[in-house]
Design an enzyme around this catalytic site. Structure first.
Site, PDB file in Angstrom:
ATOM      1  N   HIS A 116       0.834  -1.292   0.043  1.00  0.00           N
ATOM      2  CA  HIS A 116       0.125  -0.039  -0.052  1.00  0.00           C
ATOM      3  C   HIS A 116       0.957   1.257  -0.047  1.00  0.00           C
ATOM      4  O   HIS A 116       1.939   1.156   0.411  1.00  0.00           O
ATOM      5  CB  HIS A 116      -1.054  -0.074   1.232  1.00  0.00           C
ATOM      6  N   GLU A 118       0.929   3.926   1.686  1.00  0.00           N
ATOM      7  CA  GLU A 118       1.266   4.189   3.173  1.00  0.00           C
ATOM      8  C   GLU A 118       2.453   3.555   3.563  1.00  0.00           C
ATOM      9  O   GLU A 118       3.581   4.083   4.310  1.00  0.00           O
ATOM     10  CB  GLU A 118       0.237   3.977   4.089  1.00  0.00           C
ATOM     11  N   CYS A 142      -6.214   1.683   5.544  1.00  0.00           N
ATOM     12  CA  CYS A 142      -6.793   0.165   5.979  1.00  0.00           C
ATOM     13  C   CYS A 142      -6.070  -0.140   7.327  1.00  0.00           C
ATOM     14  O   CYS A 142      -5.204   0.657   7.773  1.00  0.00           O
ATOM     15  CB  CYS A 142      -6.302  -0.714   4.934  1.00  0.00           C
ATOM     16  N   CYS A 145      -2.329  -0.687   7.385  1.00  0.00           N
ATOM     17  CA  CYS A 145      -1.627   0.413   7.013  1.00  0.00           C
ATOM     18  C   CYS A 145      -1.511   1.375   8.437  1.00  0.00           C
ATOM     19  O   CYS A 145      -0.703   1.949   8.793  1.00  0.00           O
ATOM     20  CB  CYS A 145      -1.998   1.393   6.312  1.00  0.00           C
TER      21      CYS A 145
HETATM   22  N1  LIG Z   1      -5.450   3.408   1.922  1.00  0.00           N
HETATM   23  C1  LIG Z   1      -4.866   2.609   0.727  1.00  0.00           C
HETATM   24  C2  LIG Z   1      -6.200   1.968   0.088  1.00  0.00           C
HETATM   25  C3  LIG Z   1      -5.829   1.198  -0.891  1.00  0.00           C
HETATM   26  N2  LIG Z   1      -4.411   1.039  -1.429  1.00  0.00           N
HETATM   27  C4  LIG Z   1      -4.366   0.203  -2.488  1.00  0.00           C
HETATM   28  C5  LIG Z   1      -4.561  -1.195  -2.330  1.00  0.00           C
HETATM   29  C6  LIG Z   1      -4.771  -1.637  -3.830  1.00  0.00           C
HETATM   30  O1  LIG Z   1      -3.570  -1.488  -4.968  1.00  0.00           O
HETATM   31  C7  LIG Z   1      -5.664  -0.542  -4.285  1.00  0.00           C
HETATM   32  C8  LIG Z   1      -7.083  -0.740  -4.068  1.00  0.00           C
HETATM   33  O2  LIG Z   1      -7.583  -1.552  -5.121  1.00  0.00           O
HETATM   34  P1  LIG Z   1      -9.119  -1.682  -5.311  1.00  0.00           P
HETATM   35  O3  LIG Z   1      -9.623  -2.364  -3.914  1.00  0.00           O
HETATM   36  O4  LIG Z   1      -9.948  -0.132  -5.248  1.00  0.00           O
HETATM   37  O5  LIG Z   1      -9.555  -2.612  -6.479  1.00  0.00           O
HETATM   38  O6  LIG Z   1      -5.413   0.761  -3.412  1.00  0.00           O
HETATM   39  C9  LIG Z   1      -3.597   1.995  -0.853  1.00  0.00           C
HETATM   40  O7  LIG Z   1      -2.443   1.617  -1.361  1.00  0.00           O
HETATM   41  N3  LIG Z   1      -3.972   2.535   0.368  1.00  0.00           N
HETATM   42 ZN   LIG Z   2      -3.321  -0.306   3.738  1.00  0.00          ZN
END
Ligand SMILES: Nc1ccn([C@H]2C[C@H](O)[C@@H](COP(=O)(O)O)O2)c(=O)n1
Ligand SMILES: [Zn+2]
Length: 219
Positions: A116, A118, A142, A145
């Site tokens: 992710h 973060e 999440c 993170c």
């Molecule tokens: N705070 C966050 C939330 C999500 N991500 C990343 C993880 C995945 O690569 C993408 C989410 O994918 P989706 O469920 O929209 O197909 O975003 C993150 O880096 N930080």
């Molecule tokens: Zn996360």
């Protein structure tokens, strides 16, 4: 002239007039920005700047569905970490899945592998630690993170979208932040867009715009 143009210390001709020291306010108003003696007022505010850095970083993400960027800033408003969501180093995009709906093979799911934004921003830190820093991130963190943010000593989370507010992972993240006294607030942008327009550069004063994009060292 755009703000990016090179200013020269000589009276600039404008509309066929030369600009003298005793010009009328109307004429001074017509002068180019470089002729003015006072600071710009339409510069980016700190929060806008750091959230924009996070969004720019997200442009490096190869996730076909959601590109997320994060920017960590210390109490002196210095950037100490930037990251975006991507596969771990050495885990080639050609070998690891960006999909998430492969029912035939549960291993072919990006969530098992992607780092992710973060996490990458924390691991990319250019300071000895990120204690008492704030992190700007496009999406609310999440729960995984949230653990990293708390354990790294970050004390403030600035987020833009809470689109997963209904998810358990978000509720768990908020529960941990509140218990660990990590504050979080939603940034509402003043401007819907911040445009980076390379064509604004006055190419006559810089090396000529390459005819064809020059491929940089990495893809
Ligand atoms: N705070 C966050 C939330 C999500 N991500 C990343 C993880 C995945 O690569 C993408 C989410 O994918 P989706 O469920 O929209 O197909 O975003 C993150 O880096 N930080
Ligand atoms: Zn996360």
């Amino acid at each position: 002239m755009s703000d990016l143009d090179v200013c020269e210390n000589k009276p600039q001709e404008t509309n066929g007039d030369s600009i003298g020291l005793d010009e009328s306010p109307a004429k001074i108003a017509k002068t180019s920005p470089c002729q003015r003696d006072v600071a710009r007022t339409d510069y980016l505010a700190w929060d806008e700047y750091f959230m924009a850095i996070a969004f720019l970083s997200a442009k490096r993400s190869k996730d076909p569905c959601t590109q997320v960027g994060a920017c960590i800033v210390n109490r002196q408003n210095r950037i100490v970490g930037i990251g975006y969501n991507g596969m771990p180093t050495g885990c080639s995009d050609a070998l690891f899945p960006w999909g998430k709906h492969n029912r035939a093979d549960k291993m072919e799911n990006k969530y098992l592998y992607v780092c992710h934004a973060e996490m990458n921003a924390i691991l990319n830190k250019n300071a000895s630690d990120v204690r008492d820093c704030r992190i700007y991130v496009a999406l609310f963190p999440c729960n995984e993170c949230a653990k990293l943010i708390i354990q790294a000593g970050i004390s403030e989370v600035v987020y833009m979208s809470d689109k997963h507010a209904h998810k358990l992972s978000t509720a768990a993240a908020k529960r941990m932040f509140q218990a660990a006294s990590v504050t979080f607030w939603q940034y509402v942008p003043k401007n819907k867009k911040i445009v980076i327009d390379f064509s604004e550069i006055d190419w006559n004063t810089m090396s000529q715009m390459p005819e064809t994009p020059v491929k940089n060292g990495s893809s």
